[in-house]
Scaffold this active site. Structure first.
Site, PDB file in Angstrom:
ATOM      1  N   LYS A 173       0.841  -1.204   0.000  1.00 18.37           N
ATOM      2  CA  LYS A 173       0.000   0.000   0.000  1.00 18.37           C
ATOM      3  C   LYS A 173       0.875   1.253   0.000  1.00 18.37           C
ATOM      4  O   LYS A 173       2.007   1.212   0.487  1.00 18.37           O
ATOM      5  CB  LYS A 173      -0.866   0.021   1.274  1.00 18.37           C
ATOM      6  N   ARG A 186     -10.200 -11.758   2.274  1.00 17.59           N
ATOM      7  CA  ARG A 186     -11.063 -12.813   1.711  1.00 17.59           C
ATOM      8  C   ARG A 186     -10.392 -14.180   1.808  1.00 17.59           C
ATOM      9  O   ARG A 186     -11.052 -15.201   1.941  1.00 17.59           O
ATOM     10  CB  ARG A 186     -11.444 -12.433   0.268  1.00 17.59           C
TER      11      ARG A 186
HETATM   12  N1  BES Z   1      -8.069  -3.842   4.453  1.00 16.75           N
HETATM   13  C1  BES Z   1      -8.235  -3.458   3.112  1.00 16.75           C
HETATM   14  C2  BES Z   1      -9.541  -2.690   2.868  1.00 16.75           C
HETATM   15  C3  BES Z   1      -9.674  -1.360   3.540  1.00 16.75           C
HETATM   16  C4  BES Z   1      -9.366  -0.202   2.879  1.00 16.75           C
HETATM   17  C5  BES Z   1     -10.182  -1.278   4.825  1.00 16.75           C
HETATM   18  C6  BES Z   1      -9.529   1.021   3.490  1.00 16.75           C
HETATM   19  C7  BES Z   1     -10.342  -0.047   5.443  1.00 16.75           C
HETATM   20  C8  BES Z   1     -10.028   1.102   4.778  1.00 16.75           C
HETATM   21  C9  BES Z   1      -8.222  -4.682   2.207  1.00 16.75           C
HETATM   22  O1  BES Z   1      -7.442  -5.738   2.635  1.00 16.75           O
HETATM   23  C10 BES Z   1      -7.693  -4.239   0.898  1.00 16.75           C
HETATM   24  O2  BES Z   1      -6.554  -3.883   0.843  1.00 16.75           O
HETATM   25  N2  BES Z   1      -8.527  -4.262  -0.123  1.00 16.75           N
HETATM   26  C11 BES Z   1      -8.133  -3.848  -1.412  1.00 16.75           C
HETATM   27  C12 BES Z   1      -8.644  -4.855  -2.398  1.00 16.75           C
HETATM   28  C13 BES Z   1      -8.082  -4.696  -3.771  1.00 16.75           C
HETATM   29  C14 BES Z   1      -6.611  -5.054  -3.780  1.00 16.75           C
HETATM   30  C15 BES Z   1      -8.843  -5.573  -4.707  1.00 16.75           C
HETATM   31  C16 BES Z   1      -8.749  -2.476  -1.663  1.00 16.75           C
HETATM   32  O3  BES Z   1      -9.863  -2.231  -1.221  1.00 16.75           O
HETATM   33  O4  BES Z   1      -8.084  -1.649  -2.291  1.00 16.75           O
HETATM   34 MN    MN Z   2      -5.426  -5.556   2.014  1.00 17.01          MN
END
Ligand code: BES
Ligand code: MN
Ligand code: ZN
Length: 490
Positions: free
Chosen positions: A268, A342
């Site tokens: 990230k 997931r």
């Molecule tokens: N934990 C994150 C989702 C999230 C984002 C929670 C912002 C709280 C605030 C999750 O694991 C994630 O990174 N999801 C990705 C999925 C993508 C790679 C398909 C996302 O939402 O960008």
């Molecule tokens: Mn994630």
């Protein structure tokens, strides 16, 4: 956290007095007594402040009589429209208004005992603070409130109505503590350790680690965990509260517990990454929910399961392109290591069904940023294969102010996670990102009624609300406790 007691109506001689006043109603009971004791200062003050008693309105009279530090009037809105949420909000506002005094009396003598208990619940919920790591905070900035007395003509009844609420508030506070803890403290092992505290409430707690997971074949969860120096854990919490002779299949609640989500190799960006300490909020909510149910001795058999991992990039981390085999036997092509929640849920949910054959499953997860784009911070995304279960979840949420919005599922979305090399891939592209995430999870639902709550937008709040201070909200604890109470007990 102040002690809360229920007392017969009497004017306090020191501290603060809170009057709860309905719109357009004449001063009565304790409010009238205060008016007389202050030589008419209450009505003069309210008039000067143009206080009408509308919902959320408040007015403070400082030192209205010798000894008393303040009288605070809080508006309830129209008397006949006052419900539990209105009473809780008034209690929350009262808490904030008096927290610099040592003692306060809240005059709930005009309310039913149940609404008086809701006032107490609101005050309790708003009193939450996570100050464990503040060592230099000035004395004058800390809340001073030690005791709240709720004045009610039927104090005994109000106290009885508050008892289960207090257990629920304890569950909410446990969740808020877990979600607030920094990720260097709250590792998967530490979080599992904290689940053990539920044993004193009569919850059976079972913990497994990586060796047992490997033996079982938890390839999806272990793939996420393999980049971290922290070992993963899966915790099962059992509350068997259904009376003998009324046993049915257990209810199951499952939570995503990523104690820190860097994204892994698909790392990230740096800005805001600290928020990913609360990527374990789904699990934190399940743990608080189990504490609430056990604390109020809910008459239902309930299984809570959490998958606890840390998602890190390292030489041992999983790569985009890896194929893992889940506990269900289905294989997954990893496209993005940041779609890790997931993968954790997949193995825990399949295991839950194999082992416990639940009546239904509800999972909670801070799963996608896309749900924040869709619904903002006002509502969680609700996905379900069962209309009755979805309605139960949604309506219970509305009753306690934790709102959810039903989102669609369907084959067209499921196609987006088809893989050329494995049974599925772990991301479905940008369009409908929360829906394809839910489709992924649904592939691990084995014919059971199931609901999924994407709480990425609701688990943490950047602004104070009447009964929810900013920070960890514990969204879902009250909702799911209420759902169990309304439909699955007795
Ligand atoms: N934990 C994150 C989702 C999230 C984002 C929670 C912002 C709280 C605030 C999750 O694991 C994630 O990174 N999801 C990705 C999925 C993508 C790679 C398909 C996302 O939402 O960008
Ligand atoms: Mn994630
Ligand atoms: Zn995550």
């Amino acid at each position: 956290m102040p002690d809360i007691t229920f007392v017969k109506p009497a004017l306090p001689r020191s501290g603060a007095l809170v009057l709860l006043l309905a719109e357009g109603a004449a001063l009565a009971g304790l409010a009238k007594a205060a008016e007389e004791a202050t030589g008419g200062a209450v009505s003069r003050g309210l008039e000067a402040a143009k206080f009408k008693g509308t919902k959320g309105q408040s007015c403070t009279l400082w030192a209205p009589s010798a000894g008393l530090a303040k009288i605070v009037a809080i508006g309830l809105g129209k008397a006949d429209a006052l419900d539990a949420q209105g009473a809780e909000n008034a209690g929350g506002s009262a808490q904030v208004a008096v927290q610099q005094e040592r003692e306060a009396v809240i005059a709930a003598d005009g309310l039913t005992p149940t609404l008086a208990a809701s006032v107490a619940m609101g005050a309790r919920l708003r009193s939450y603070r996570f100050d464990r790591y503040r060592t230099t905070e000035k004395e004058e900035d800390k809340p001073k409130l030690e005791r709240i007395a709720i004045a009610s003509a039927e104090a005994t009844k109000a106290k009885a109505a508050f008892a289960p609420m207090q257990a629920i508030a304890d569950g909410v506070f446990l969740t808020r503590d877990l979600v607030s803890e920094p990720p260097n403290v709250l590792t998967p092992t530490e979080m599992a350790e904290r689940c053990k505290a539920l044993e004193k409430l009569g919850v059976e707690v079972d913990i497994i680690g990586p060796r047992e997971m490997k033996r079982l074949g938890f390839g999806a969860l272990l793939g996420v965990a393999q980049g971290s120096a922290q070992e993963p854990r899966m915790v099962t919490m059992k509350w068997m509260g259904a009376p003998k002779g009324k046993k049915q299949k257990p209810l199951a609640f499952i939570g995503k517990g990523v104690t820190f989500d860097t994204g892994g190799i698909s790392i990230k960006p740096a800005g805001g990454m600290e928020d990913m300490k609360w990527d374990m909020a789904g699990a934190g909510t399940v743990i608080g929910l189990m504490a609430a149910l056990a604390g109020r001795k809910a008459k239902a058999d309930v299984i809570g399961m959490v998958g606890l991992v840390e998602n890190m990039p390292s030489a041992t981390a999983q790569r985009p392109g890896d194929v893992v085999k889940s506990y269900s036997g289905q294989t997954v092509e990893i496209i993005n290591t940041d779609a890790e929640g997931r993968l954790v849920l997949a193995d825990v949910m399949w295991y839950c069904q194999e082992k416990y054959d639940p009546r239904f499953m509800v999972d909670l997860a801070t799963l996608t940023g896309a749900i924040i784009i869709a619904l903002g911070h006002e509502r969680a995304g609700l996905f379900s294969n069962d209309d009755t279960l979805a309605t139960h979840v949604k309506e219970a949420g509305s009753a306690v102010g934790e709102k959810a919005w039903r989102m669609p599922l369907g084959d067209a979305y499921d196609k987006q996670i088809k893989s050329d090399i494995a049974d599925m891939k772990n991301v479905g592209g940008r369009p409908g990102g929360s829906i394809t995430a839910a489709q992924f999870i649904q592939r691990f639902v084995n014919g059971k009624p199931w609901a999924h709550l994407d709480i990425a937008g609701t688990a943490w709040s950047s602004k104070d609300a009447p009964t929810v201070p900013k920070g960890a909200t514990a969204y879902g604890v009250r909702m799911l406790d209420r759902m169990v109470a309304d439909h699955y007990e007795g």
